[in-house]
Design an enzyme around this catalytic site. Structure first.
Site, PDB file in Angstrom:
ATOM      1  CE1 TYR A 266      -4.086   1.998   0.583  1.00  0.00           C
ATOM      2  CE2 TYR A 266      -2.606   3.092   2.431  1.00  0.00           C
ATOM      3  CZ  TYR A 266      -3.814   3.234   1.617  1.00  0.00           C
ATOM      4  OH  TYR A 266      -4.824   4.293   1.771  1.00  0.00           O
TER       5      TYR A 266
ATOM      6  N   GLY B 147       2.917   1.442  -3.130  1.00  0.00           N
ATOM      7  CA  GLY B 147       2.059   1.621  -4.334  1.00  0.00           C
ATOM      8  C   GLY B 147       1.572   3.124  -4.209  1.00  0.00           C
TER       9      GLY B 147
ATOM     10  NE  ARG C 169     -10.615   1.684   6.429  1.00  0.00           N
ATOM     11  CZ  ARG C 169     -11.106   2.608   5.413  1.00  0.00           C
ATOM     12  NH1 ARG C 169     -10.278   3.589   5.212  1.00  0.00           N
ATOM     13  NH2 ARG C 169     -12.043   2.205   4.831  1.00  0.00           N
TER      14      ARG C 169
ATOM     15  CG  ASN D 108     -12.298  -3.616  13.549  1.00  0.00           C
ATOM     16  OD1 ASN D 108     -13.062  -3.960  12.495  1.00  0.00           O
ATOM     17  ND2 ASN D 108     -11.087  -4.158  13.778  1.00  0.00           N
ATOM     18  CG  PHE D 109     -12.477   0.486  18.673  1.00  0.00           C
ATOM     19  CD1 PHE D 109     -11.951  -0.921  18.432  1.00  0.00           C
ATOM     20  CD2 PHE D 109     -11.487   1.392  18.998  1.00  0.00           C
ATOM     21  CE1 PHE D 109     -10.393  -1.032  18.672  1.00  0.00           C
ATOM     22  CE2 PHE D 109     -10.266   1.188  19.506  1.00  0.00           C
ATOM     23  CZ  PHE D 109      -9.694   0.047  19.194  1.00  0.00           C
TER      24      PHE D 109
ATOM     25  CG  ASP E 105       1.177   0.325  24.614  1.00  0.00           C
ATOM     26  OD1 ASP E 105       0.645   0.970  23.605  1.00  0.00           O
ATOM     27  OD2 ASP E 105       2.065   0.614  25.357  1.00  0.00           O
TER      28      ASP E 105
ATOM     29  CD  GLN F 145      -1.534   1.670  18.696  1.00  0.00           C
ATOM     30  OE1 GLN F 145      -1.431   1.528  19.854  1.00  0.00           O
ATOM     31  NE2 GLN F 145      -2.346   0.587  18.218  1.00  0.00           N
TER      32      GLN F 145
HETATM   33  P1  NAD Z   1     -12.792   1.744   0.327  1.00  0.00           P
HETATM   34  O1  NAD Z   1     -12.012   0.564   0.385  1.00  0.00           O
HETATM   35  O2  NAD Z   1     -14.080   1.949   0.998  1.00  0.00           O
HETATM   36  O3  NAD Z   1     -12.991   2.234  -1.401  1.00  0.00           O
HETATM   37  C1  NAD Z   1     -12.138   1.792  -2.170  1.00  0.00           C
HETATM   38  C2  NAD Z   1     -12.939   1.741  -3.576  1.00  0.00           C
HETATM   39  O4  NAD Z   1     -12.106   1.147  -4.424  1.00  0.00           O
HETATM   40  C3  NAD Z   1     -13.786   0.380  -3.010  1.00  0.00           C
HETATM   41  O5  NAD Z   1     -15.039   0.654  -3.582  1.00  0.00           O
HETATM   42  C4  NAD Z   1     -13.023  -0.828  -3.798  1.00  0.00           C
HETATM   43  O6  NAD Z   1     -14.105  -1.680  -4.289  1.00  0.00           O
HETATM   44  C5  NAD Z   1     -12.559   0.076  -5.254  1.00  0.00           C
HETATM   45  N1  NAD Z   1     -11.472  -0.706  -5.782  1.00  0.00           N
HETATM   46  C6  NAD Z   1     -10.423  -1.280  -5.251  1.00  0.00           C
HETATM   47  N2  NAD Z   1      -9.597  -1.756  -5.988  1.00  0.00           N
HETATM   48  C7  NAD Z   1     -10.213  -1.582  -7.371  1.00  0.00           C
HETATM   49  C8  NAD Z   1      -9.563  -1.449  -8.554  1.00  0.00           C
HETATM   50  N3  NAD Z   1      -8.407  -2.245  -8.921  1.00  0.00           N
HETATM   51  N4  NAD Z   1     -10.548  -1.102  -9.709  1.00  0.00           N
HETATM   52  C9  NAD Z   1     -11.533  -0.714  -9.274  1.00  0.00           C
HETATM   53  N5  NAD Z   1     -12.011  -0.285  -8.341  1.00  0.00           N
HETATM   54  C10 NAD Z   1     -11.154  -0.781  -7.263  1.00  0.00           C
HETATM   55  O7  NAD Z   1     -11.680   2.713   0.910  1.00  0.00           O
HETATM   56  P2  NAD Z   1     -11.784   4.615   1.145  1.00  0.00           P
HETATM   57  O8  NAD Z   1     -11.570   4.558   2.582  1.00  0.00           O
HETATM   58  O9  NAD Z   1     -13.129   4.870   0.657  1.00  0.00           O
HETATM   59  O10 NAD Z   1     -10.641   4.922   0.502  1.00  0.00           O
HETATM   60  C11 NAD Z   1     -10.903   5.653  -0.913  1.00  0.00           C
HETATM   61  C12 NAD Z   1      -9.430   6.085  -1.469  1.00  0.00           C
HETATM   62  O11 NAD Z   1      -8.912   6.943  -0.285  1.00  0.00           O
HETATM   63  C13 NAD Z   1      -8.348   4.962  -1.541  1.00  0.00           C
HETATM   64  O12 NAD Z   1      -7.499   5.392  -2.409  1.00  0.00           O
HETATM   65  C14 NAD Z   1      -7.499   5.149   0.014  1.00  0.00           C
HETATM   66  O13 NAD Z   1      -6.181   4.638  -0.219  1.00  0.00           O
HETATM   67  C15 NAD Z   1      -7.648   6.608   0.183  1.00  0.00           C
HETATM   68  N6  NAD Z   1      -7.299   6.801   1.562  1.00  0.00           N
HETATM   69  C16 NAD Z   1      -8.341   6.772   2.434  1.00  0.00           C
HETATM   70  C17 NAD Z   1      -8.109   6.873   4.128  1.00  0.00           C
HETATM   71  C18 NAD Z   1      -9.079   6.612   4.810  1.00  0.00           C
HETATM   72  O14 NAD Z   1      -8.921   6.773   5.935  1.00  0.00           O
HETATM   73  N7  NAD Z   1     -10.288   6.197   4.602  1.00  0.00           N
HETATM   74  C19 NAD Z   1      -6.852   7.288   4.155  1.00  0.00           C
HETATM   75  C20 NAD Z   1      -5.800   7.581   3.278  1.00  0.00           C
HETATM   76  C21 NAD Z   1      -6.425   7.372   2.047  1.00  0.00           C
HETATM   77  N1  UDP Z   2      -6.505  -0.859  15.746  1.00  0.00           N
HETATM   78  C1  UDP Z   2      -6.848  -1.518  16.982  1.00  0.00           C
HETATM   79  N2  UDP Z   2      -7.842  -2.379  16.906  1.00  0.00           N
HETATM   80  C2  UDP Z   2      -8.420  -2.912  15.607  1.00  0.00           C
HETATM   81  C3  UDP Z   2      -8.154  -2.001  14.389  1.00  0.00           C
HETATM   82  C4  UDP Z   2      -7.019  -1.327  14.630  1.00  0.00           C
HETATM   83  O1  UDP Z   2      -6.145  -1.223  17.816  1.00  0.00           O
HETATM   84  O2  UDP Z   2      -9.378  -3.454  15.910  1.00  0.00           O
HETATM   85  C5  UDP Z   2      -5.227   0.024  15.740  1.00  0.00           C
HETATM   86  C6  UDP Z   2      -4.038  -0.264  14.681  1.00  0.00           C
HETATM   87  O3  UDP Z   2      -3.506  -1.071  15.168  1.00  0.00           O
HETATM   88  C7  UDP Z   2      -3.570   1.313  14.334  1.00  0.00           C
HETATM   89  C8  UDP Z   2      -4.956   1.968  14.713  1.00  0.00           C
HETATM   90  O4  UDP Z   2      -5.838   1.340  15.420  1.00  0.00           O
HETATM   91  O5  UDP Z   2      -2.675   1.439  15.522  1.00  0.00           O
HETATM   92  C9  UDP Z   2      -5.325   2.493  13.333  1.00  0.00           C
HETATM   93  O6  UDP Z   2      -5.761   1.214  12.554  1.00  0.00           O
HETATM   94  P1  UDP Z   2      -6.493   1.526  11.281  1.00  0.00           P
HETATM   95  O7  UDP Z   2      -6.607  -0.033  10.796  1.00  0.00           O
HETATM   96  O8  UDP Z   2      -7.798   1.905  11.187  1.00  0.00           O
HETATM   97  O9  UDP Z   2      -5.443   2.323  10.269  1.00  0.00           O
HETATM   98  P2  UDP Z   2      -4.095   2.791  10.017  1.00  0.00           P
HETATM   99  O10 UDP Z   2      -3.333   1.951  10.943  1.00  0.00           O
HETATM  100  O11 UDP Z   2      -4.000   2.408   8.586  1.00  0.00           O
HETATM  101  O12 UDP Z   2      -3.907   4.101  10.338  1.00  0.00           O
END
Ligand code: NAD
Ligand code: UDP
Length: 314
Positions: free
Chosen positions: A146, A149, A187, A191-192, A207, A210
């Protein structure tokens, strides 16, 4: 004036579906492409009767040709559980997806916004994170598919901009939450909340000391639109997120209290390379987009809890 034709990849996902709704409200024509890996038709089913809306099953690792004015490239699973499920596919989605969308932008002269991420900073050694920071990413760890990428997607954006003058916008999104996250998204916020509503144990990894900084989805969408419509030549990258930082334990305790749940916190192993702290420096977004988040964590959680109460199977 004719309507803006806007393409959203990942439009059936969590953020993408909110963006589609907003752009339709603003009077654009919206085409969504999605392979439905983590997205659902249900997220956009209420938009299907709108003649300005279309959704197509398409995987962005394959090229496509559509006449559009703007492209929001959001397709990519965002939850660690989902993006680590098939790491090679995650890399293909970020890298080949960006190549295909940039090729399209170049061909039809569209402006393109890339959804990048705070993950490009890895486990940051600088806190809070400004855009100038180059990050601390493990290139071969479980999160690399990720993180790298998305880093490569950014590199491609800037290469097409420099070489072909493609009109690019890059946003680095920090943890965003809200209604329409999947019940099994994995996420932390979803989850919570789901665990608290079901009365099952709240799974804190490590713990719980973070930190993350959580932005409500409506604030994020506002920032996307402002960035897409920002002055030509302002490419970013720009950090988007809510600077209020919480520990994971604080978040768990808030959710338990707000749901009135009897769930208890249990502690599980911290996943490898899980960043210890994260907080966006949003000085640039404030200055260039006149944007900052307006939804308090308590209010955003209230709306998200209400959504899951309605939708989850107990
Ligand atoms: P999400 O998983 O709900 O949405 C991603 C969407 O992309 C889904 O509908 C999935 O089916 C589609 N998808 C995945 N691979 C694909 C492919 N190869 N071709 C076509 N469609 C595809 O996630 P989100 O939280 O809505 O995230 C949207 C974007 O924002 C992502 O690019 C993610 O990396 C970025 N982003 C989100 C967060 C966040 O906290 N939500 C944080 C950082 C970046
Ligand atoms: N996390 C957690 N319990 C869960 C899911 C996530 O404690 O059931 C923690 C995870 O280890 C991280 C933070 O919550 O420290 C945020 O995780 P998330 O997967 O939402 O996003 P990211 O790590 O990509 O910021």
């Amino acid at each position: 004036m004719s309507k803006d034709r806007v393409l959203i990849t990942g439009g059936a996902g969590f953020i993408g579906s909110h963006l589609a709704e907003r752009l339709l409200r603003d009077g654009s024509e919206v085409i969504c492409l999605d392979n439905f890996f983590t997205g659902r038709r249900d997220n956009v089913s209420h938009l299907l009767k709108n003649p300005s809306f279309e959704i197509m099953r398409h995987d962005i690792i394959e090229p496509t040709l559509l006449e559009v004015d703007k492209i929001y490239n959001l397709a990519c699973p965002a939850s660690p559980v989902h993006y680590q499920h098939n790491p090679v596919k995650t890399i293909k989605t970020s890298v080949m997806g960006a190549l295909n969308m940039l090729g399209l932008a170049k061909r039809v002269g569209a402006r393109i916004l890339q959804a990048s991420t705070s993950e490009i900073y890895g486990d940051p050694k600088l806190h809070p994170q400004p855009e100038e920071y180059w990050g601390n990413v493990n290139p071969i760890g479980p999160r690399a598919c990720y993180d790298e990428g998305k880093r490569c997607a950014e590199t491609l954006m800037f290469a097409y901009h420099a070489q072909n003058n493609v009109d690019i916008k890059v946003v680095r999104i920090f943890n965003t939450y809200g209604p329409r996250m999947l019940e099994n998204d994995g996420r932390v916020v979803s989850n919570f909340i789901v665990q608290a509503l079901r009365g099952s144990d709240i799974t804190v990894y490590g713990d719980g000391s973070q930190t993350r900084s959580f932005c409500f989805v409506d604030d994020m969408i506002e920032a996307f639109v402002r960035m897409m419509d920002s002055e030509e030549g302002f490419t970013g990258p720009v950090n988007l997120g809510n600077p209020r930082e919480s520990t994971v334990t604080e978040l768990a305790e808030m959710i338990v209290e707000m749901t009135g749940s009897r769930s208890r916190l249990i502690y599980k192993e911290l996943p490898q390379d899980d960043p210890l702290q994260r907080q966006p420096d949003i000085t640039l977004a404030k200055e260039k987009l006149s944007w900052e988040p307006t939804v308090a964590l308590e209010d955003g959680l209230k709306k998200t809890i209400a959504y899951f109460k309605e939708t989850i199977a107990h």
